[in-house]
Design a protein around this motif. Structure first.
Motif, short mmCIF file in Angstrom:
data_model
loop_
_atom_site.label_atom_id
_atom_site.label_comp_id
_atom_site.label_asym_id
_atom_site.label_seq_id
_atom_site.Cartn_x
_atom_site.Cartn_y
_atom_site.Cartn_z
N ASP A 74 57.91 38.38 25.14
CA ASP A 74 57.70 39.47 25.51
C ASP A 74 58.70 39.78 26.48
N HIS A 78 60.66 43.52 26.27
CA HIS A 78 61.65 44.42 27.05
C HIS A 78 63.03 44.52 27.11
N GLN A 83 56.71 47.75 24.42
CA GLN A 83 55.78 47.19 25.56
C GLN A 83 56.05 45.06 24.74
N PRO A 84 54.67 44.48 25.05
CA PRO A 84 54.90 43.57 24.11
C PRO A 84 54.33 43.22 23.05
N LYS A 87 50.53 43.98 22.19
CA LYS A 87 49.89 45.72 22.69
C LYS A 87 50.44 46.70 21.63
N TRP A 88 51.11 46.73 20.94
CA TRP A 88 51.15 47.35 19.78
C TRP A 88 50.14 47.30 19.22
N PRO A 105 55.89 52.29 20.43
CA PRO A 105 55.59 51.22 21.28
C PRO A 105 55.86 50.77 22.21
N LEU A 107 58.33 50.97 26.15
CA LEU A 107 57.42 50.36 27.47
C LEU A 107 57.92 52.79 27.78
N TYR A 110 61.89 54.15 28.29
CA TYR A 110 62.62 53.35 27.26
C TYR A 110 63.62 53.88 26.22
#
Length: 389
Positions: A74, A78, A83-84, A87-88, A105, A107, A110
């Protein structure tokens, strides 16, 4: 379902031109398509909720792809602005083994970094761009500085002169691709950007390709009238490694075909932040971009780009702050444009470039840039060059 049937019907009734293959016919159909109509009814939208539920256009072709969640921490995700991996969402297509589509994916905020890098940093020397064909190195030394005032303060209209950034069509990184010979060479290389290499390594690892090395990049800068011709990316010497594609800005239609152009391609949307991975069987398939889609709200940014980059970033992040002034320039540019980064590994481990006569490594800047990205205002169509490779 009605829109999809109407779209299929429209394609079926489109008269084929003499000698036109199945891919070219669909390319022409989507090039002429009208956003907001049934023309786009058969285009797969991986970011739409109905796709995840297994309904909607092309849903029977869509399958879930498994990612290697444990391969990317993670913290490293980041650091790259992602995202981790847990979570994709990741999808594939039946009939296209090795193709992976990851809807945005990143954040929140970003994407700003990567957009700014494409426009402000990666466009700088010693990297190579299409403008080198007819301008000196001094004239193209800092496209951002020469363009930012025009982009920031002048309203977009056809009467004002276009900035150099608006004339930019492609930039090459790392091993610089020779558009004439369609080859890479050891003596035409500049250091690959470390932040983009790190991002690419994380995405490749998440897709099961640990040890991927980012050695070459091609950045394409699309205006609303730009297209990318039908082609296969086969110039890399190691095809066992994936091709990574990152999209930012306005949405586009991507066509993924077969090994031959007589196979009808599958159409899908690419939205800002989306990532595509072509590997295995899909690594050497024909593909193209026939259409960049204007925002339905007029000249505006995709919603995912409205969230600002956080003011405080992780200490070890490869992402850098983006000033409000810089983002004003990026915003003005992206309201009518799209940027795509493709990253490749050129050589296998311990592999070297084959020896070639010196003249074969010469770059022909009189032709470079005229066989890759086309737009309606360019001279590409007037030159007798095949845009397909």
């Amino acid at each position: 379902m009605g829109k999809m049937a109407a779209a299929v019907g429209s394609v079926a009734t489109l008269a084929a031109e003499p000698g036109e293959d199945a891919f070219r016919k669909l390319f022409r159909f989507y090039r002429q398509s009208r956003p907001g109509t049934a023309d786009l009814g058969a285009v797969i939208d991986f970011s739409a909720a109905h796709t995840a539920r297994g309904t909607g256009p092309g849903a029977r072709k869509v399958v879930k792809s498994q990612l290697s969640v444990s391969s990317v921490s993670d913290q490293d995700a980041h650091r790259a602005g992602l995202q981790p991996v847990s979570k994709w969402q990741a999808y594939g297509l039946q009939g296209y083994p090795g193709f992976i589509f990851i809807p945005n994916p990143f954040l929140p905020g970003y994407q700003w970094h990567w957009v700014k890098q494409c426009l402000k940093l990666y466009s700088q020397k010693p990297n190579v761009c299409n403008l080198d064909k007819h301008m000196s190195q001094e004239e193209t030394q800092d496209l951002w500085e020469q363009s930012k005032e025009l982009l920031r303060y002048k309203e977009v209209n056809k009467r004002r002169p276009r900035s150099l950034l608006e004339k930019l069509r492609w930039v090459t990184l790392g091993y610089h691709y020779n558009w004439d010979s369609k080859k890479y060479s050891a003596d035409h290389y500049t250091p690959f950007p470390s932040d983009l290499a790190f991002l690419s390594e994380q995405v490749a690892a998440a897709c099961g390709f640990q040890g991927f090395r980012a050695e070459a990049g091609i950045l394409n800068y699309y205006r609303l009238d730009s297209t990318l011709g039908i082609h296969v990316d086969r110039s890399e010497l190691d095809h066992s490694k994936p091709l990574l594609s990152f999209s930012f800005g306005q949405s586009a239609i991507f066509l993924l075909g077969g090994l031959k152009r007589d196979e009808a391609p599958t159409a899908m949307f690419m939205h800002s932040g989306d990532i595509m991975v072509m590997s295995g069987f899909s690594r050497l398939l024909n593909h193209a971009v026939p259409r960049v889609l204007p925002s339905p709200q007029g000249e505006s940014l995709p919603c995912c780009l409205e969230t600002p980059l956080p003011a405080v970033l992780p200490r070890d992040s490869v992402v850098q702050p983006c000033s409000e002034e810089d983002w004003q320039v990026c915003t003005r540019y992206l309201k009518t444009a799209r940027v795509n980064m493709t990253v490749r590994q050129v050589l296998a481990a311990d592999q070297d470039f084959p020896s070639e006569p010196a003249e074969e490594n010469q770059r022909d800047l009189t032709l470079e840039g005229f066989c890759h990205l086309d737009d309606d205002n360019s001279q590409v169509k007037r030159m007798k060059l095949d845009p397909d490779s």
